[in-house]
Design an enzyme around this catalytic site. Structure first.
Site, mmCIF file in Angstrom:
data_model
loop_
_atom_site.group_PDB
_atom_site.id
_atom_site.type_symbol
_atom_site.label_atom_id
_atom_site.label_comp_id
_atom_site.label_asym_id
_atom_site.label_seq_id
_atom_site.Cartn_x
_atom_site.Cartn_y
_atom_site.Cartn_z
ATOM 1 N N HIS A 140 0.918 -1.181 -0.059
ATOM 2 C CA HIS A 140 -0.108 0.036 -0.026
ATOM 3 C C HIS A 140 0.864 1.187 0.139
ATOM 4 O O HIS A 140 1.956 1.234 0.620
ATOM 5 C CB HIS A 140 -0.841 -0.011 1.089
ATOM 6 C CG HIS A 140 -1.917 1.009 1.557
ATOM 7 N ND1 HIS A 140 -1.668 2.458 1.608
ATOM 8 C CD2 HIS A 140 -3.150 0.989 1.279
ATOM 9 C CE1 HIS A 140 -3.022 2.832 1.840
ATOM 10 N NE2 HIS A 140 -3.907 2.193 1.448
ATOM 11 N N ASP A 217 3.030 -4.409 7.906
ATOM 12 C CA ASP A 217 1.704 -3.736 7.905
ATOM 13 C C ASP A 217 0.515 -4.543 8.201
ATOM 14 O O ASP A 217 0.302 -5.472 7.285
ATOM 15 C CB ASP A 217 1.840 -2.934 6.365
ATOM 16 C CG ASP A 217 0.341 -2.482 6.185
ATOM 17 O OD1 ASP A 217 -0.569 -2.318 6.798
ATOM 18 O OD2 ASP A 217 0.496 -1.747 5.224
ATOM 19 N N GLN A 220 -4.768 -5.124 6.949
ATOM 20 C CA GLN A 220 -5.587 -6.018 6.438
ATOM 21 C C GLN A 220 -5.523 -7.449 7.018
ATOM 22 O O GLN A 220 -6.446 -8.532 6.739
ATOM 23 C CB GLN A 220 -5.476 -6.295 4.835
ATOM 24 C CG GLN A 220 -5.584 -4.943 4.039
ATOM 25 C CD GLN A 220 -7.022 -4.524 4.105
ATOM 26 O OE1 GLN A 220 -7.955 -5.163 4.438
ATOM 27 N NE2 GLN A 220 -7.240 -3.215 3.828
ATOM 28 N N LYS A 243 -10.431 -0.691 10.327
ATOM 29 C CA LYS A 243 -10.722 -1.920 9.441
ATOM 30 C C LYS A 243 -11.153 -3.071 9.980
ATOM 31 O O LYS A 243 -11.461 -4.265 9.697
ATOM 32 C CB LYS A 243 -9.357 -2.141 8.505
ATOM 33 C CG LYS A 243 -9.178 -0.803 7.495
ATOM 34 C CD LYS A 243 -7.933 -1.250 6.658
ATOM 35 C CE LYS A 243 -7.467 0.177 5.951
ATOM 36 N NZ LYS A 243 -7.907 0.534 4.942
ATOM 37 N N CYS A 381 -4.655 2.354 -3.529
ATOM 38 C CA CYS A 381 -3.533 2.811 -2.713
ATOM 39 C C CYS A 381 -2.365 1.845 -3.165
ATOM 40 O O CYS A 381 -1.502 1.883 -2.227
ATOM 41 C CB CYS A 381 -3.851 3.386 -1.499
ATOM 42 S SG CYS A 381 -4.935 4.533 -1.266
#
Ligand SMILES: Cc1ncc(COP(=O)(O)O)c(C=O)c1O
Length: 424
Positions: A140, A217, A220, A243, A381
């Site tokens: 991302h 990261d 998700q 999220k 993104c």
């Protein structure tokens, strides 16, 4: 064969029995509405942001109606209760991530701020000209641009590990790129644009074998799977509350205590100090050294309520159900004439990213929206990833455990409508 997808419909249906999705949907007030002139809302844009259960909304309302006060500074009862709620939320995040100590959890605005914090407070004073930050082609922008800024500031170089045409990280190439000059490896646990799950434990082992720290990261991943930062072994792990069924504007960065202790603060202000004179200021202890100014107290409380809500349902039923739904969605979408599902064979969660021959993804998004189906279309993104895969954009349906087979059917009906419009 995708090992993450059930092999038969019977197996898939059996797996999903344990989650009562009708009851779950009752917990999410926003899902009850109709849109676009009476169409039931089918919200399939969860990778952008997820909806919030009543438990989260109530926790925030309760905080503002009963507890609101600033934290850490007051002697009165409300301030004490607000501090307890805020620090209690930190303990919930620590438990959720499997971190050893509360002081290893920093509240931040979200994944983006977490990555920027590591770039500026850990990397900037340490990285030398010519050294390298290694990322991957599936990142991302939040895990690319902070490193580009850092490279501009330090003279370091951004190096990119390739993925295969199937959307899977090339581990051999990654291993080769983990070199003497690599100062940090920063990569997604799960790709937002494809849903690909990276084998992060193995990757961390590869990097650590060469004494290279790893930032993950987790934007998700946290909404879709249990995460254990100690089992993974990573040095930093960032995620966003919004999220993961929590509020916007709050997230967390996990950092191993030894790193955080060695780092200077990245922002100055109230709460992050131990003492201040005009001549000299000393820093507060962890984690407050990194939390300058009044934090998003209600946000932290809401985030903890979201994580408690997930824990209450349990990862077993959630993962089983989402795995089933993803398999069904993938097959149903792929069966529409003209559709190509990206990274179809990769280990994935939540995401069906696809293109339709001769149709711009924005047109797909606009037409399915007429059926009440909310998906995302664009570069997600992740423009370098789109370039790598040779597409300008994709349409992306992203699932959560409150989504249903009927909503997948509504999406598929919308895709047939797209074909009617573009191919008559
Ligand atoms: C993989 C990934 N990383 C980082 C981000 C940035 O998250 P936020 O905007 O909440 O900081 C996102 C958001 O889409 C994401 O999907």
């Amino acid at each position: 064969m995708n090992p993450f997808l059930p092999t038969t419909v019977a197996e898939a249906e059996q797996q999903s029995q344990r989650l009562d999705v009708r009851a779950i949907r009752e917990d999410f007030p926003i899902l009850r509405q109709t849109v676009r002139g009476g169409k039931p809302l089918a919200y399939l844009d969860n990778a952008a942001t997820s909806q919030k259960p009543r438990a989260v909304i109530d926790a925030i309302t309760r905080f503002y109606t009963q507890t609101n006060s600033n934290v850490h500074r007051g002697l009165h009862e409300l301030s004490e209760r607000a501090t307890n709620a805020y620090e209690g939320a930190r303990a919930t995040v620590r438990q959720t991530l499997g971190a050893a100590e509360d002081r290893e959890i920093l509240f931040v605005r979200g994944t983006t701020e977490g990555v920027n914090l590591v770039a500026q407070a850990w990397a900037r004073p340490r990285v030398k000209p010519g050294e390298e930050i290694l990322v991957t082609e599936m990142e991302h922008h939040s895990d690319i641009v902070p490193w580009q800024i850092l490279c501009g500031q330090t003279g370091a170089k951004l190096v990119v590990a390739p993925i295969t045409d199937g959307g899977v990280l090339d581990l051999e190439a990654l291993d080769r790129l983990l070199g003497k000059k690599t100062r940090l490896l920063a990569l997604a646990h799960v790709s937002n644009a494809l849903g690909t799950i990276n084998p992060v434990k193995r990757i961390v082992e590869m990097a650590h074998a060469k004494k290279i720290p790893v930032l993950l990261d987790g934007a998700q991943a946290v909404p879709h799977m249990p995460v254990d930062v100690r089992a993974i072994g990573c040095d930093f792990y960032a995620f966003s509350g919004h999220k993961a069924y929590g509020p916007t504007g709050i997230g967390a960065l996990y950092g191993r205590a030894e790193h955080l202790e060695a780092m200077d603060p990245w922002q100055g202000g109230g709460d992050m100090i131990s003492s201040v004179t005009f001549e000299k200021t000393t820093w507060n202890k962890l984690p407050w050294k990194f939390e300058a100014g009044t934090p998003d107290i209600a946000g932290a409380v809401g985030l903890a309520a979201a994580l408690d809500y997930i824990a209450h349902i349990g990862w077993g039923p959630i993962e089983d159900y989402e795995r089933t739904l993803l398999a069904q969605a993938t097959d149903a979408v792929a069966a529409v004439p003209g559709v190509r599902v990206l990274a179809r064979e990769a280990p994935r969660v939540s995401v069906v990213s696809f293109t339709m021959e001769g149709v711009h993804p924005h047109d797909i998004g606009t037409i399915v929206d007429l059926n009440g189906v909310a998906i995302r279309a664009g570069h997600h993104c992740a423009q370098p990833l789109m370039d790598r895969l040779g597409v300008h954009a994709t349409a992306r349906a992203s699932l959560a455990f409150y989504n249903t087979r009927e909503e997948i059917d509504a999406l598929v009906a919308g895709l047939h409508h797209v074909n009617e419009v573009f191919r008559q």
